[in-house]
Structure formats: C-alpha cells, structure tokens
Design a protein around this motif. Structure first.
Motif, PDB file in Angstrom:
ATOM      1  N   ASN A 154     -65.963   4.725 -13.986  1.00  0.00           N
ATOM      2  CA  ASN A 154     -65.366   4.360 -15.272  1.00  0.00           C
ATOM      3  C   ASN A 154     -65.643   5.371 -16.376  1.00  0.00           C
ATOM      4  O   ASN A 154     -65.208   5.173 -17.518  1.00  0.00           O
ATOM      5  N   ASP A 155     -66.368   6.455 -16.070  1.00  0.00           N
ATOM      6  CA  ASP A 155     -66.519   7.523 -17.063  1.00  0.00           C
ATOM      7  C   ASP A 155     -65.155   8.130 -17.373  1.00  0.00           C
ATOM      8  O   ASP A 155     -64.283   8.232 -16.489  1.00  0.00           O
TER       9      ASP A 155
ATOM     10  N   ARG B 219     -56.878  13.373 -19.769  1.00  0.00           N
ATOM     11  CA  ARG B 219     -58.073  12.525 -19.877  1.00  0.00           C
ATOM     12  C   ARG B 219     -58.013  11.569 -18.686  1.00  0.00           C
ATOM     13  O   ARG B 219     -57.025  10.861 -18.498  1.00  0.00           O
ATOM     14  N   VAL B 220     -59.052  11.589 -17.871  1.00  0.00           N
ATOM     15  CA  VAL B 220     -59.054  10.892 -16.587  1.00  0.00           C
ATOM     16  C   VAL B 220     -60.209   9.900 -16.520  1.00  0.00           C
ATOM     17  O   VAL B 220     -61.325  10.202 -16.945  1.00  0.00           O
ATOM     18  N   LYS B 221     -59.918   8.724 -15.976  1.00  0.00           N
ATOM     19  CA  LYS B 221     -60.947   7.713 -15.724  1.00  0.00           C
ATOM     20  C   LYS B 221     -61.390   7.821 -14.272  1.00  0.00           C
ATOM     21  O   LYS B 221     -60.573   7.755 -13.353  1.00  0.00           O
ATOM     22  N   LEU B 222     -62.691   7.986 -14.047  1.00  0.00           N
ATOM     23  CA  LEU B 222     -63.228   8.091 -12.703  1.00  0.00           C
ATOM     24  C   LEU B 222     -63.321   6.701 -12.085  1.00  0.00           C
ATOM     25  O   LEU B 222     -63.937   5.804 -12.647  1.00  0.00           O
ATOM     26  N   VAL B 223     -62.716   6.527 -10.927  1.00  0.00           N
ATOM     27  CA  VAL B 223     -62.676   5.192 -10.310  1.00  0.00           C
ATOM     28  C   VAL B 223     -63.459   5.119  -8.999  1.00  0.00           C
ATOM     29  O   VAL B 223     -63.774   4.037  -8.518  1.00  0.00           O
ATOM     30  N   LYS B 224     -63.795   6.277  -8.428  1.00  0.00           N
ATOM     31  CA  LYS B 224     -64.596   6.290  -7.202  1.00  0.00           C
ATOM     32  C   LYS B 224     -65.402   7.579  -7.172  1.00  0.00           C
ATOM     33  O   LYS B 224     -64.844   8.672  -7.280  1.00  0.00           O
ATOM     34  N   ILE B 225     -66.717   7.454  -7.017  1.00  0.00           N
ATOM     35  CA  ILE B 225     -67.614   8.604  -7.059  1.00  0.00           C
ATOM     36  C   ILE B 225     -68.220   8.835  -5.679  1.00  0.00           C
ATOM     37  O   ILE B 225     -68.786   7.919  -5.087  1.00  0.00           O
ATOM     38  N   GLN B 226     -68.087  10.041  -5.175  1.00  0.00           N
ATOM     39  CA  GLN B 226     -68.763  10.460  -3.950  1.00  0.00           C
ATOM     40  C   GLN B 226     -69.780  11.545  -4.292  1.00  0.00           C
ATOM     41  O   GLN B 226     -69.921  11.934  -5.457  1.00  0.00           O
TER      42      GLN B 226
ATOM     43  N   VAL C 226     -55.078   8.764 -14.301  1.00  0.00           N
ATOM     44  CA  VAL C 226     -54.733   9.338 -15.601  1.00  0.00           C
ATOM     45  C   VAL C 226     -54.819   8.264 -16.689  1.00  0.00           C
ATOM     46  O   VAL C 226     -54.173   7.217 -16.587  1.00  0.00           O
ATOM     47  N   GLU C 227     -55.613   8.529 -17.699  1.00  0.00           N
ATOM     48  CA  GLU C 227     -55.663   7.675 -18.886  1.00  0.00           C
ATOM     49  C   GLU C 227     -54.730   8.206 -19.971  1.00  0.00           C
ATOM     50  O   GLU C 227     -54.099   7.435 -20.682  1.00  0.00           O
ATOM     51  N   GLU C 228     -54.642   9.527 -20.054  1.00  0.00           N
ATOM     52  CA  GLU C 228     -53.800  10.141 -21.097  1.00  0.00           C
ATOM     53  C   GLU C 228     -53.459  11.567 -20.688  1.00  0.00           C
ATOM     54  O   GLU C 228     -54.312  12.303 -20.181  1.00  0.00           O
ATOM     55  N   ILE C 229     -52.194  11.938 -20.889  1.00  0.00           N
ATOM     56  CA  ILE C 229     -51.779  13.320 -20.680  1.00  0.00           C
ATOM     57  C   ILE C 229     -51.938  14.051 -22.011  1.00  0.00           C
ATOM     58  O   ILE C 229     -51.185  13.810 -22.957  1.00  0.00           O
ATOM     59  N   LEU C 230     -52.937  14.906 -22.093  1.00  0.00           N
ATOM     60  CA  LEU C 230     -53.206  15.620 -23.341  1.00  0.00           C
ATOM     61  C   LEU C 230     -52.227  16.775 -23.544  1.00  0.00           C
ATOM     62  O   LEU C 230     -51.762  17.022 -24.658  1.00  0.00           O
TER      63      LEU C 230
END
Length: 449
Positions: free
Chosen positions: A5-6, A42-49, A57-61
């Motif tokens: 969620n970062d 701007r991207v929301k991390l949904v899975k961390i390895q 994608v949260e926002e296209i800057l």
C-alpha cells in the motif's frame, strides 16, 4: 524498504511479455499493468516480494507519447487486450524486442531477427471465439473469463471479433432465458449449456455456431435454429458439441449438426479449407497468409523437394506450398484433423499430398521404411513447443532445412537451442503479428544443417 500500500513515483522503462510495465525505485523492480514506456506514474504497491513488487496505477503524472485512448468498456476487467492502451506502432516495436530478447537470452541465438510484419487489421480479425456461459450474481453471462480468474466478464461486442457475432450471442442469450435452459456450473459439474463457440470464414462469409453442452440434446433446438437463421443469414452451420467431462477443456469429441453443413469453408493462400468445430485454424486469416508466405520463402522450394509438414492440423501450411514441391506428407495425431486435411487436398485437386495420422517419431519410422528422406520439414507446434523426442526425430530424418512456425518465441528459442545441439544452425527469424492488442506474437525461423 517498501511495504504493501506504499505510494511511489516511477517511470516505466520496459514492457514484459505478460504486458506489464517495468519501473524501478532504488534498483527495486516494480511491475505495473496497463502502462507504457515513458509513463511517469504514482503507483500503489499491492504485492511485495524480495527483489520486486507489483503495483497499480494511482495517477498518471506524465503520459507516454505511445498512449492512446482505450475504446473498450471491459478492457481492464477482461485482460485479453493487454496492449490496447498503446499505439499499434509502439506495440509492434515491443513485440520485436520480445522476440529478439527471447532468442538471445533463452536460446543464445545470434541470428538476425527481421523487422516485424504487422497485421493487416487490428480489430475484427479473429475468426474464432469461445464464450463461457455462466449464471453469476443472478445474471446470465456470456463473455470472457476475467484475467487470472473463471469469473465471466459480460461482453458480446468484443472489438477483436467479427461484428456479426454480437447479434448471434444476444439471440442465444434471449433463447436461454425464455426457454429456461439450464446453465453449466463448473464447480458442481451440473447444468446444460457450457460454451458458445463461433467460427467465421472471411473469404466465403460463412459462420458456424457451435453450442457446447453437458448433455446429449438441447431443448427447443428447432426454435433456436430458426432464430439464428433469421437474425444472421450468414450462419451456414449450427452444431451441438457434447462435453460431459469434468474438465476445463472446452470441446468434447462428439459433434451433431442441428442444421446446415457439418463444416464451413474458407480460402487461405488460394486453398479452400473445410473447418469443423474441432479443426485447428489460424484465427487471423489475413495475418496467416502473411505468415505462410514467409514460411514458404524460408523453405526455399524449387519443385523438387519432399516436404514434411508436422503438426499439420487440417493441412493448411503444407497445402499452401504443395504447388511448389514434388511431394507433400502431412503428419497430425488428431484423426478428425487428418480427415479434414485429406478432404481439403481432394477438394483443391492437390494430388501430390498425403497425410499420416501419427506422431513425429512414428512418421520418421514410416518414412524410413519407405526409404524416403524429407528435404524440408515444417514444424508448427502448439504454444508449449516441441518435446525433445520430436526434435530428435526431425534431426534424425536429416532434412536440409527446417522451418519452424511458433506462437511463443520463448519456447521457440528453447527449441532452436536444442536443434543446435542436434546439428542445425538458425539462419534467421521473422516475427509476424497475428494477435494485435494482445501479448502474443508469431515467429518463423529457418534452420539449416
């Protein structure tokens, strides 16, 4: 360093062969679907390895110059057109890169990769579609399975399919609701109607409607036949396919024609081809003609050759080259496909072709018994490529040239590397885009002894 969620900012630097964009933050790779090279996001991390992450994608800057408006209402849910958000020229360059990288990194192949040949059409090119039918959330749905799921996304107007398919699907849906036709439940293996399978022959205009059922008959089928003939006069064949197996395989082996012909006919590279529900046929006819022309050029035919066409299906590749060889021998393990191939040869007046129902090893033994050695072998394997026994059988026949047609450049690279150890050198490869807006690309490779 990062947690689920970062929110992070990154630029897309590449596209994977699954269609995901690749960005990096502090050397940490992040895979993001629905993106384009040079997007700033701007991207929301949904899975961390450990060494990478997946994000959304949260926002296209700052959008990539390759981006185009998406013209499909179910694009994000369906997942079939993974590249519909970028220009076709950008898509072709991405696919060119995939083929080059697969051959180099997986196969260690340094042969030249010629510039990709694009599809004549990017929409409406598919001549076959298989629609799952399900009851979900109290709604009868015909459409596509969602990405990585068996949830049906309602869609009767897919832009990759011929426009005539939409009215056929709506007619079948209305018929099922009106006559209360039971719908298949894949968890309980109950219910009647499993899939609707449509085929279109572009050259003749004929359409086949095939209903896959978990039973032996379809109630009120005469009523459905009348409606389909009225709503779409191009329908030339209406077929029931019986599949009562507890499996994800779409088609069963038994077909019953309800109305019209058992097959429909198309014309590919000047060859008239008869198609049953079980026949393999390239889904992009115009693209296939380009593909087969490349294969024929690579084969280097002079009229003196014995050509062996392995995985021949209904014989389309080999029959398109029959006029350029001394003799054509096609090999296919599916009996109905072999019968289709024989019929196609007969109807086209091709007398220098014969077809064997066998695997590659059996075909090699048959040729050896006859004292025959193929000059050229054409291989068109399934997506998983060739098993080692096939490649060993081919090399054991000692042809001068091998032409491999592949819809998966990763398995193609693996098979080319295996053939190198068996004495064959890759001369060149030609990507041909048969599946616009998707992550699939065909490739033809030439090997010599």
């Amino acid at each position: 360093m990062y947690a689920k969620n970062d929110l992070v900012e990154l630029s897309i630097i590449d596209i994977t062969d699954e269609g995901n964009g690749v960005g990096k933050i502090d050397g940490f790779a992040v895979f993001v679907p629905g993106t384009a090279v040079d997007d700033r996001l701007r991207v929301k991390l949904v899975k961390i390895q450990k060494n990478f992450a997946y994000g959304i994608v949260e926002e296209i800057l700052s959008p990539s110059p390759d981006r185009i408006p998406v013209d499909c209402r179910v694009y994000r849910q369906c997942g079939g057109c993974s590249l519909r958000h970028i220009s076709y020229q950008a898509e072709l360059q991405i696919k060119q890169n995939w083929v080059e990288q697969h051959l180099k990194r997986i196969g260690g192949i340094d042969a030249p990769v010629l510039p990709i040949i694009g599809s004549p059409r990017q929409d409406g090119y598919r001549n076959k579609a298989q629609y799952p039918v399900r009851m979900e959330d109290g709604e009868l749905r015909l459409g596509m399975f969602g990405k990585r799921s068996h949830r049906v996304i309602p869609c009767t107007d897919c832009r990759l399919q011929p426009s005539e398919f939409e009215s056929i699907l709506k007619t079948i849906r209305d018929f099922c609701l009106e006559w209360k036709i039971s719908i298949y439940n894949e968890e309980k293996y109950s219910g009647l109607l499993r899939h609707v399978y449509l085929r279109s022959a572009q050259a003749t205009g004929e359409i086949m409607v095939c209903l896959v059922i978990n039973g032996v008959s379809l109630p009120h089928s005469g009523e459905l036949v009348d409606r389909l003939r009225t709503v779409c006069p191009s329908v030339a064949s209406i077929v029931l396919n019986r599949n009562r197996e507890k499996t994800n395989v779409i088609l069963g082996q038994h077909c019953q024609t309800l109305w019209g012909k058992d097959t429909i006919a198309d014309i590919l590279c000047g060859v008239r081809v008869n198609l049953s529900p079980l026949s393999f046929y390239q889904v992009n006819r115009e693209g296939a003609e380009q593909l087969y022309r490349v294969a024929e050029e690579f084969a280097g035919l002079t009229g003196r050759e014995l050509l062996l066409d392995l995985y021949c299906g209904a014989g389309t590749i080999g029959l398109s080259m029959a006029h350029r060889v001394r003799e054509l021998i096609g090999v296919e393990i599916i009996p109905q496909a072999v019968e289709n191939a024989r019929r196609n040869a007969q109807e086209n007046g091709i007398t220098n072709a014969r077809f064997l129902c066998d695997d590659a090893k059996g075909a090699a033994a048959s040729l050896q018994r006859e004292g025959l050695t193929p000059d050229v072998v054409v291989l068109d394997p399934p997506r998983k490529g060739c098993v080692p026994e096939v490649l060993e059988a081919v090399s054991g026949m000692n042809p001068d040239r091998i032409v491999m047609v592949s819809c998966n450049s990763a398995t193609l690279a693996r098979d080319l590397a295996a053939l190198r150890t068996l004495g064959y050198h890759t001369v060149k490869a030609q990507p041909v885009d048969m599946f616009p807006r998707t992550t699939h690309v065909e490739c033809v490779a030439l090997m010599t002894r």
